[in-house]
Design a protein around this motif. Structure first.
Motif, PDB file in Angstrom:
ATOM      1  N   MET A 123       0.538  -0.952   0.063  1.00 17.36           N
ATOM      2  CA  MET A 123       0.055  -0.296  -0.284  1.00 17.36           C
ATOM      3  C   MET A 123       0.734   1.099  -0.371  1.00 17.36           C
ATOM      4  O   MET A 123       0.042   2.298   0.825  1.00 17.36           O
ATOM      5  CB  MET A 123      -1.178  -0.380   0.740  1.00 17.36           C
ATOM      6  CG  MET A 123      -1.959  -1.632   1.310  1.00 17.36           C
ATOM      7  SD  MET A 123      -2.647  -1.113   0.048  1.00 17.36           S
ATOM      8  CE  MET A 123      -4.266   0.136   0.377  1.00 17.36           C
ATOM      9  N   SER A 124       2.432   1.201  -0.361  1.00 18.48           N
ATOM     10  CA  SER A 124       2.958   2.208  -0.223  1.00 18.48           C
ATOM     11  C   SER A 124       2.524   3.370  -1.368  1.00 18.48           C
ATOM     12  O   SER A 124       2.614   4.237  -1.078  1.00 18.48           O
ATOM     13  CB  SER A 124       4.635   1.690  -0.577  1.00 18.48           C
ATOM     14  OG  SER A 124       4.993   0.613   0.637  1.00 18.48           O
ATOM     15  N   THR A 125       2.168   3.149  -1.906  1.00 16.83           N
ATOM     16  CA  THR A 125       1.773   4.066  -3.270  1.00 16.83           C
ATOM     17  C   THR A 125       0.432   5.148  -3.105  1.00 16.83           C
ATOM     18  O   THR A 125       0.885   6.338  -3.787  1.00 16.83           O
ATOM     19  CB  THR A 125       1.579   4.032  -4.659  1.00 16.83           C
ATOM     20  OG1 THR A 125       0.376   2.359  -4.495  1.00 16.83           O
ATOM     21  CG2 THR A 125       2.473   3.510  -5.207  1.00 16.83           C
ATOM     22  N   VAL A 126      -0.277   3.937  -1.793  1.00 16.65           N
ATOM     23  CA  VAL A 126      -1.591   4.762  -1.071  1.00 16.65           C
ATOM     24  C   VAL A 126      -0.917   5.969  -0.347  1.00 16.65           C
ATOM     25  O   VAL A 126      -2.145   6.933  -0.083  1.00 16.65           O
ATOM     26  CB  VAL A 126      -2.566   3.573  -0.228  1.00 16.65           C
ATOM     27  CG1 VAL A 126      -3.647   4.971  -0.626  1.00 16.65           C
ATOM     28  CG2 VAL A 126      -2.648   2.788  -1.752  1.00 16.65           C
ATOM     29  N   VAL A 127       0.212   5.285   0.807  1.00 20.31           N
ATOM     30  CA  VAL A 127       0.315   5.893   1.857  1.00 20.31           C
ATOM     31  C   VAL A 127       1.708   7.674   1.556  1.00 20.31           C
ATOM     32  O   VAL A 127       1.429   8.240   1.876  1.00 20.31           O
ATOM     33  CB  VAL A 127       0.580   5.479   2.621  1.00 20.31           C
ATOM     34  CG1 VAL A 127       1.112   5.746   4.120  1.00 20.31           C
ATOM     35  CG2 VAL A 127      -0.503   4.178   3.063  1.00 20.31           C
ATOM     36  N   VAL A 128       2.685   6.685   0.775  1.00 22.32           N
ATOM     37  CA  VAL A 128       3.572   7.563   1.252  1.00 22.32           C
ATOM     38  C   VAL A 128       4.074   8.825   0.876  1.00 22.32           C
ATOM     39  O   VAL A 128       4.778   9.980   1.231  1.00 22.32           O
ATOM     40  CB  VAL A 128       5.186   6.281   0.950  1.00 22.32           C
ATOM     41  CG1 VAL A 128       6.193   7.467   0.919  1.00 22.32           C
ATOM     42  CG2 VAL A 128       5.416   5.502   1.470  1.00 22.32           C
ATOM     43  N   GLN A 129       3.646   9.286  -0.453  1.00 22.40           N
ATOM     44  CA  GLN A 129       3.420  10.278  -0.742  1.00 22.40           C
ATOM     45  C   GLN A 129       2.834  11.522   0.300  1.00 22.40           C
ATOM     46  O   GLN A 129       3.109  12.687  -0.130  1.00 22.40           O
ATOM     47  CB  GLN A 129       2.589  10.922  -2.314  1.00 22.40           C
ATOM     48  CG  GLN A 129       3.318  10.000  -3.030  1.00 22.40           C
ATOM     49  CD  GLN A 129       3.247   8.499  -3.558  1.00 22.40           C
ATOM     50  OE1 GLN A 129       2.048   7.335  -2.606  1.00 22.40           O
ATOM     51  NE2 GLN A 129       1.836   7.942  -4.700  1.00 22.40           N
ATOM     52  N   ASP A 130       1.512  11.524   1.000  1.00 23.92           N
ATOM     53  CA  ASP A 130       0.877  11.745   1.488  1.00 23.92           C
ATOM     54  C   ASP A 130       1.538  11.852   2.669  1.00 23.92           C
ATOM     55  O   ASP A 130       1.444  13.780   3.582  1.00 23.92           O
ATOM     56  CB  ASP A 130      -0.206  11.826   1.298  1.00 23.92           C
ATOM     57  CG  ASP A 130      -0.931  11.660   0.048  1.00 23.92           C
ATOM     58  OD1 ASP A 130      -1.175  13.104  -0.631  1.00 23.92           O
ATOM     59  OD2 ASP A 130      -2.171  10.560  -0.630  1.00 23.92           O
ATOM     60  N   VAL A 131       2.376  10.909   3.100  1.00 29.84           N
ATOM     61  CA  VAL A 131       3.067  11.392   4.579  1.00 29.84           C
ATOM     62  C   VAL A 131       3.948  12.143   4.702  1.00 29.84           C
ATOM     63  O   VAL A 131       4.322  13.178   6.177  1.00 29.84           O
ATOM     64  CB  VAL A 131       3.539  10.138   5.199  1.00 29.84           C
ATOM     65  CG1 VAL A 131       3.834   9.618   5.945  1.00 29.84           C
ATOM     66  CG2 VAL A 131       2.345   9.192   5.283  1.00 29.84           C
TER      67      VAL A 131
END
Length: 465
Positions: A123-131
């Motif tokens: 789920m990295s593409t869902v999470v990391v850019q916004d974190v």
């Protein structure tokens, strides 16, 4: 005690992943940390329905956030294909969680001193850019396979270099099959898109234990393979014993457990291939004959793989046929279950002496935790490598089939031989002793002062710093 720290959990949408991070939520919430689980409406419902070993409704520190994704295809599984390509539409639909996740993150970050996001690697593409947009938010990737397997991916990518100071590990790693042999290109592309985000993580969490594959945890930390040298081996996530409060709130014990109560210690082999693979009719026929001819008592969970949405009805319902008269022949000796089964409780039962498994890491950890040796029958993705860890590194399992012949039918005689070797031979008894000892060591590791408890304490201390 209020820490001002909030944990946000983002699991991947396949059952083995959902289950592991729900168990981890239980562990972290026991430190008085509020845990918010982000998922699709369908998959949160699935996770809650199938959790076993504890009662999530009694935990007031776990909060579910359910978001409806656009409609996605949910085809029936193909029993002639081992990789669950039929789940790809649901995998891709999970990317639609990015927008609602970002909004929730913004809301929580305004009121918390620190927000700690624990997300499945997939789920990295869902999470990391916004974190990275929030100063008080940091993310930790959950690596969803064994440390042995996780390390092996990078080792393979680097063209399998010799480990000069660890010849034994090098020889074990040399046995791994190439990833391209059992993962289709579209899923590989999906995996690689998530790898790109790893360098933005603050660390990695493993559902493994230093008792099991500590040397590979050390190698991961040394190499910084997962984007960070910070690694915590916090497994097993699953309960190491069945919670009495859970038993008291369960109105009726499952029929498999009642049946096991009547069997002798270590006398039953449990057969289940997880939620992502369906066997062909021909293979089911061979397995049935192999079980019957082995003369061993068994519980066999005979069900098709999950669809992307397990709650969506379909006009095409596969009727799995067993050999004529099979169930009558094995009556009293074998039990066939065609529904969801409480796997953790079955493995924890003293009558269960072996587990024929696909070697998904969720199932493997449950078996190891309960001290049950395995008959390994891997199907896809991380499973062949987990199987090598079980048979060659830990030496608590036998192989059912030869991997290079994976596209061939596994015959009833091969199945019979594997079952007899595990359940009724001196070699199998030695494996059972090793598995029991390993399970005991793993269970002790979660106690005060144990290596796993110290890892969890270390992670919690790190995030509430």
């Amino acid at each position: 005690m209020e820490h001002g720290v909030v944990v946000v959990m983002v699991p991947f949408v396949a059952q083995g992943h959902l289950n592991q991070l729900l168990h981890l939520s239980r562990l972290l919430s026991s430190y008085n940390l509020p845990v918010h689980i982000v998922g699709t409406t369908t998959h949160n419902r699935q996770a809650k329905l199938r959790v076993h070993g504890w009662n999530h409704t009694c935990n007031t520190n776990i909060h579910f956030h359910e978001f409806q994704t656009p409609e996605f295809e949910s085809p029936s599984p193909n029993p002639n294909t081992k990789f669950p390509s039929h789940l790809m539409p649901s995998f891709k639909a999970s990317s639609r969680l990015r927008e609602p996740f970002a909004k929730l993150l913004e809301e929580i970050s305004r009121v918390a001193r620190r927000v700690v996001v624990v997300h499945d690697f997939l789920m990295s593409t869902v999470v990391v850019q916004d974190v990275v947009s929030f100063a008080n938010v940091e993310s930790y990737a959950f690596q969803c396979a064994s440390a042995f397997t996780t390390f092996s991916y990078d080792w393979e990518e680097k063209r399998k270099p010799c480990l000069d100071d660890d010849v034994e590990s090098y020889m074990q790693l040399k046995k791994i099959p190439s990833l391209q042999d059992y993962v289709p290109p579209d899923f590989l592309e999906f995996v690689y898109s998530n790898i790109e985000c790893q360098k933005l993580n603050s660390g990695n969490i493993h559902d493994s234990c230093k008792v099991i594959d500590g040397k590979f945890i050390d190698l991961l930390s040394k190499e910084g393979i997962c984007g960070s040298t910070k690694n915590w081996a916090m497994g097993p996530f699953n309960p190491v014993s069945i919670d009495n409060n859970y038993l008291n709130t369960t109105s009726k014990r499952h029929s498999s457990l009642v049946w096991l109560d009547k069997q002798g210690q270590d006398s039953v082999i449990y057969v289940s291939f997880g939620t992502t693979t369906s066997l062909s009719d021909e293979q089911i026929h061979e397995l049935a004959i192999g079980l019957e001819k082995s003369g061993q008592k068994f519980i066999w969970v005979l069900r098709d793989a999950d669809k992307g949405d397990i709650f969506k009805s379909s006009s095409e319902v596969r009727r799995i046929e067993l050999p004529k008269g099979f169930e009558a022949k094995v009556e009293g000796k074998g039990l066939v279950i065609r529904e969801w089964a409480p796997q953790l409780e079955i493995l924890a039962h003293p009558a269960t002496g072996g587990f024929m498994s696909h070697c998904g890491w969720n199932s493997s950890m449950e078996s190891i935790t309960m001290g049950v040796p395995l008959a390994t029958w891997p199907m896809h993705t991380d499973q062949p490598r987990n199987a090598i860890l079980i048979t060659d590194v830990l030496k608590i399992g036998v192989s059912v089939g030869i991997w290079k012949h994976r596209n061939e039918l596994v015959t009833s005689s091969t199945i019979e031989e594997s079952i007899r070797k595990l359940m009724a031979s001196d070699e199998g008894n030695e494996m059972r002793k090793r598995a029991a000892k390993l399970g005991d060591d793993v269970r002790k590791s979660v106690e005060d002062g144990g290596v796993t408890r110290m890892e969890i304490d270390s992670f919690v201390s790190h995030i509430i710093r």
